[in-house]
Design an enzyme around this catalytic site. Structure first.
Site, PDB file in Angstrom:
ATOM      1  N   LYS A   1     -28.461   8.706 -41.389  1.00 35.95           N
ATOM      2  CA  LYS A   1     -28.177   9.323 -42.479  1.00 35.95           C
ATOM      3  C   LYS A   1     -29.315  10.188 -42.799  1.00 35.95           C
ATOM      4  CE  LYS A   1     -25.039   9.005 -43.914  1.00 35.95           C
ATOM      5  NZ  LYS A   1     -23.926   8.066 -43.384  1.00 35.95           N
TER       6      LYS A   1
ATOM      7  N   ASN B   1      -5.243  23.398 -35.048  1.00 42.22           N
ATOM      8  CA  ASN B   1      -6.512  22.516 -35.253  1.00 42.22           C
ATOM      9  C   ASN B   1      -6.337  21.584 -33.919  1.00 42.22           C
ATOM     10  OD1 ASN B   1      -8.583  20.648 -35.517  1.00 42.22           O
ATOM     11  ND2 ASN B   1      -7.652  19.789 -37.436  1.00 42.22           N
ATOM     12  N   GLY B   2      -7.200  21.379 -33.033  1.00 44.60           N
ATOM     13  CA  GLY B   2      -6.937  20.571 -31.928  1.00 44.60           C
ATOM     14  C   GLY B   2      -7.561  21.527 -30.559  1.00 44.60           C
TER      15      GLY B   2
ATOM     16  N   GLU C   1     -29.159  13.305 -39.991  1.00 41.92           N
ATOM     17  CA  GLU C   1     -28.140  14.151 -40.078  1.00 41.92           C
ATOM     18  C   GLU C   1     -28.250  14.830 -41.360  1.00 41.92           C
ATOM     19  OE1 GLU C   1     -24.038  12.593 -40.708  1.00 41.92           O
ATOM     20  OE2 GLU C   1     -24.837  11.045 -41.684  1.00 41.92           O
TER      21      GLU C   1
ATOM     22  N   CYS D   1     -11.564  22.180 -37.653  1.00 44.69           N
ATOM     23  CA  CYS D   1     -10.821  23.269 -38.126  1.00 44.69           C
ATOM     24  C   CYS D   1      -9.647  22.722 -39.422  1.00 44.69           C
ATOM     25  CB  CYS D   1      -9.906  23.610 -37.141  1.00 44.69           C
ATOM     26  SG  CYS D   1     -10.731  24.340 -35.489  1.00 44.69           S
TER      27      CYS D   1
ATOM     28  N   ARG E   1     -15.003  20.143 -43.897  1.00 42.28           N
ATOM     29  CA  ARG E   1     -14.596  19.560 -42.635  1.00 42.28           C
ATOM     30  C   ARG E   1     -15.519  20.305 -41.514  1.00 42.28           C
ATOM     31  NH1 ARG E   1      -9.290  17.357 -42.097  1.00 42.28           N
ATOM     32  NH2 ARG E   1      -9.174  18.100 -40.176  1.00 42.28           N
TER      33      ARG E   1
ATOM     34  N   LYS F   1     -16.864  16.986 -40.541  1.00 48.50           N
ATOM     35  CA  LYS F   1     -16.438  15.804 -41.364  1.00 48.50           C
ATOM     36  C   LYS F   1     -15.468  14.895 -40.318  1.00 48.50           C
ATOM     37  CE  LYS F   1     -16.319  13.057 -44.603  1.00 48.50           C
ATOM     38  NZ  LYS F   1     -17.369  11.814 -44.816  1.00 48.50           N
TER      39      LYS F   1
ATOM     40  N   TRP G   1     -13.786  25.745 -36.505  1.00 51.74           N
ATOM     41  CA  TRP G   1     -14.761  25.243 -35.739  1.00 51.74           C
ATOM     42  C   TRP G   1     -14.911  25.371 -34.530  1.00 51.74           C
ATOM     43  CZ3 TRP G   1     -16.583  21.255 -32.799  1.00 51.74           C
ATOM     44  CH2 TRP G   1     -17.938  20.557 -32.967  1.00 51.74           C
TER      45      TRP G   1
ATOM     46  N   HIS H   1     -41.581  -2.881 -27.116  1.00 50.39           N
ATOM     47  CA  HIS H   1     -41.159  -2.516 -25.575  1.00 50.39           C
ATOM     48  C   HIS H   1     -41.185  -1.230 -25.146  1.00 50.39           C
ATOM     49  CE1 HIS H   1     -40.545  -6.920 -24.888  1.00 50.39           C
ATOM     50  NE2 HIS H   1     -39.856  -6.805 -26.394  1.00 50.39           N
TER      51      HIS H   1
ATOM     52  N   GLU I   1     -27.968   2.746 -39.750  1.00 50.19           N
ATOM     53  CA  GLU I   1     -27.166   3.657 -40.663  1.00 50.19           C
ATOM     54  C   GLU I   1     -28.012   4.470 -41.455  1.00 50.19           C
ATOM     55  OE1 GLU I   1     -24.437   5.023 -40.798  1.00 50.19           O
ATOM     56  OE2 GLU I   1     -24.086   5.617 -42.904  1.00 50.19           O
TER      57      GLU I   1
HETATM   58  C1  F6R Z   1     -22.269  10.132 -40.551  1.00 45.29           C
HETATM   59  C2  F6R Z   1     -20.633  10.153 -40.531  1.00 45.29           C
HETATM   60  C3  F6R Z   1     -20.099  10.111 -39.198  1.00 45.29           C
HETATM   61  C4  F6R Z   1     -18.848   9.384 -39.002  1.00 45.29           C
HETATM   62  C5  F6R Z   1     -18.130   9.586 -37.822  1.00 45.29           C
HETATM   63  C6  F6R Z   1     -16.750   8.732 -37.545  1.00 45.29           C
HETATM   64  O1  F6R Z   1     -22.500  10.004 -41.854  1.00 45.29           O
HETATM   65  O2  F6R Z   1     -20.065  10.327 -41.301  1.00 45.29           O
HETATM   66  O3  F6R Z   1     -20.992   9.500 -37.963  1.00 45.29           O
HETATM   67  O4  F6R Z   1     -19.014   7.916 -39.703  1.00 45.29           O
HETATM   68  O5  F6R Z   1     -17.872  10.726 -37.164  1.00 45.29           O
HETATM   69  O6  F6R Z   1     -15.807   9.283 -38.543  1.00 45.29           O
HETATM   70  P1  F6R Z   1     -14.499   8.368 -39.035  1.00 45.29           P
HETATM   71  O7  F6R Z   1     -14.952   7.654 -39.807  1.00 45.29           O
HETATM   72  O8  F6R Z   1     -13.883   9.622 -39.914  1.00 45.29           O
HETATM   73  O9  F6R Z   1     -13.893   7.964 -37.747  1.00 45.29           O
END
Ligand code: F6R
Length: 608
Positions: A485, A101-102, A488, A2, A27, A603, A75, A504, A481
């Protein structure tokens, strides 16, 4: 998750709220709404779906016409995305409007109690209890009512609250959810993060947990939960507004990928003086470091992957044992933390609920804590014993790129600094490392000059059903990673495996034509990973290898080779990740997907 914006001043509020909400879209949200004090009362507009729906419903912000308001992007957590569940939520008498938010963890018992007192609920949200509680506790003093409401709420919240009795001020408060206040000339703001208010002011106040702000045209006053006024210092935000805009790029993600040389340089350069690392914010002496028995790293998603790189590098250079945990596991696994242990949490946003909880768990168990965070003044940054900021600037695309790269850079500095202080590496090795760390921005820039080949590879594989990533040690960490990427933003199934582990079980998933990215930057383990790649190849897999420029070992089993500049083996993830980021970007782009806002993702993940 949110997003909250609030405004009071001399300008019409709704256009400013809509503009602010548009800056918070990244976000993640599924509905939006606003409340404006206009025509003697509170007017609410809220709609399911994109912000453009709210824009249309308010005639582009022309109505409701007033000078104070609060806005929200939701959200969904409690109750489906719908007009009725969208925020703001009003009290039964209409005297209060609330954005939140929360998560209110005890909302059900509160709801039952309020219902028993005659309050009727319109939505399925946890938030609606807050607006009714304000009505219940209010008897003319807004701060007193806020404190009473806070005492009843369990969970996390950032709130903006309008009261019809006050046409020129509103209340904001936070506990474990992000919220900043800001002031300009004859106007004040609140927002979930600074990107929403940057076009108007750079003078920001960071609210601590439990602090209340009374936000007015004539400035902002702050109170504690004893209703006493407190003084707070403002911070001047250095970020330029262009940092939070696309600047001609089609997507924030590509802009942020391209910004990596600068972001890494900004993170590294101020911390190296005359060939020596200085980490202001985390300056343990050799004697203090010697008492560190173990290092624990806790983080989520990509930050967790940065932590895995950190483990390999710190163990390699410092010979201190490092455990890395997904923060949501760390917090509930009753971790064994001994006296002297150091717990490092890593987070771009500084607000991730699980990472914050891991930090609190570590502190409660007596560990020293260090946070590596990007967003200045975020909750994690405020609560950790020590803080090292990454200087990535605002990251808007949901998929992190530059924040991850700056996290790696800081972990390298930390590892090299600790190793030197502990005398675990020679002076020569230390200088070599410092030198190479300083060269990373330039080398990342070189990779970015040759994007076309990665784009070509994406065009070959974007319709694949499944893509695997393998590597050993730091190459494995970076594979994790690369795989995240890809899945997602391109929605292609992907898994990353330690190269030696594939056989395995998972190798049964390799079919004719399954692409496998083999990250093989390490000289020491090149031949080992090469054998694993050959095993994939002989089962019909297609091998795309990421290899260092000067690597001359036999690689004829590779179908495609991406070359990256040579660097120190422990630093290679900083370079290897760049083509992997580009590969995901181009794959998602060829599939015509919403790269900056992938489905189902947010985000800043401020709920468990
Ligand atoms: C992937 C991504 C997420 C964040 C994760 C942690 O591209 O961005 O996996 O890395 O949600 O978020 P932060 O770093 O804000 O704690």
């Amino acid at each position: 998750m949110c997003g909250i914006v609030g405004y009071v001043g001399r300008r019409p509020a709704a256009p400013i709220l809509l503009d602010g909400l548009s800056k918070l879209e990244y976000r993640g949200y599924d509905s939006a709404g606003l409340a404006v004090w206009a025509d003697g009362g509170i007017n609410v507009q809220k709609t399911k779906g994109r912000l453009s729906n709210l824009y249309n419903a308010t005639d582009g912000g022309k109505t409701p016409y007033g000078f104070m308001g609060i806005g929200h992007t939701r959200w969904a957590t409690h109750g489906e995305p719908s007009d009725i569940n969208s925020h703001p939520h009003t009290s039964q008498d209409g005297n209060f409007a609330v954005v939140h938010n929360g998560i209110i963890e005890n909302y059900l018992p509160l709801r039952r109690k309020l219902e028993a007192k005659g309050f009727s609920f319109r939505s399925e949200t946890d938030t609606e209890v807050i607006s009714h509680l304000f009505e219940y506790y209010y008897s003319g003093n807004l701060i007193e009512a806020t404190v009473k409401v806070m005492h009843r709420l369990e969970g996390s919240y950032a709130l903006g609250v309008l009261c019809e009795d006050f046409p020129d001020r509103f209340v904001a408060v936070r506990k474990s959810s992000p919220l900043i206040c800001a002031d300009g000339e004859d106007e004040s703001f609140i927002a979930s993060d600074v990107t929403a208010i940057l076009p108007y002011t750079r003078s920001v106040y960071y609210l601590n947990d439990g602090e209340i702000a009374l936000v007015g045209t004539d400035g902002i006053s702050f109170y504690n939960t004893d209703c006493e006024e407190i003084k707070k210092e403002h911070t001047f935000i250095e970020w330029d507004i262009s940092a939070a805009e696309k600047g001609g790029y089609e997507h924030f993600m590509m802009k942020e990928i391209e910004e990596q040389p600068k972001a890494v340089a900004d993170t590294v350069s101020p911390r190296i003086k005359d060939g020596k690392i200085t980490l202001d914010g985390f300056n343990l002496t050799a004697r203090e470091l010697e008492k560190v028995g173990k290092i624990h790293i806790a983080a989520c998603g990509s930050a967790y992957h940065a932590g895995i790189v950190g483990k390999y590098v710190i163990e390699q250079l410092c010979r201190i044992s490092v455990e890395v945990d997904v923060a949501s596991e760390f917090r509930y696994r009753n971790p064994i933390i001994n006296e002297g242990d150091l717990v490092i949490v890593i987070s771009q946003s500084g607000e991730t609920a699980d990472t914050l909880a891991a930090l609190r768990e570590a502190k409660a168990r007596g560990a020293k804590t260090l946070a590596i965070v990007n967003v200045v003044g975020s909750t994690i940054a405020l609560e950790a014993d020590s803080i090292l900021y990454t200087h990535a600037g605002p990251e808007i695309a949901v998929a992190t790129t530059k924040a991850y790269s700056t996290q790696l850079a800081l972990l390298y500095l930390l590892a090299a600094d600790m190793a030197e202080k502990l005398g675990r590496i020679s002076g020569e090795r230390y200088s070599e490392l410092v030198d190479e760390i300083e060269k990373l921005p330039e080398k990342i820039g070189e990779i970015l000059k040759n994007k076309e080949y990665v784009q070509y590879l994406a065009s070959k594989f974007y319709s694949s059903e499944s893509i695997f990533f393998i590597g050993r040690n730091t190459d494995y960490a970076v594979s994790l990673e690369g795989s995240l990427k890809l899945k997602e933003i391109s929605y292609i199934h992907s898994e990353a495996y330690a190269a030696g582990e594939l056989k395995h079980g998972t190798i049964s998933l390799i079919e004719n034509g399954t692409p496998t990215v083999a990250v093989m930057t390490g000289k020491r383990l090149f031949a080992k990973t090469a054998s694993n790649a050959e095993e994939v190849k002989s089962r019909g897999g297609i091998i795309v290898a990421v290899i260092c420029e000067s690597e001359r070992s036999e690689a004829s089993f590779c179908d495609h080779i991406i070359r990256i500049p040579d660097t120190d083996e422990v630093l290679a993830p900083s370079l290897a990740v760049i083509p992997l980021q580009l590969f995901s970007y181009y794959t998602a782009s060829l599939k015509g997907l919403d790269i900056d806002k992938p489905r189902n993702l947010a985000k800043s993940v401020t709920v468990e």
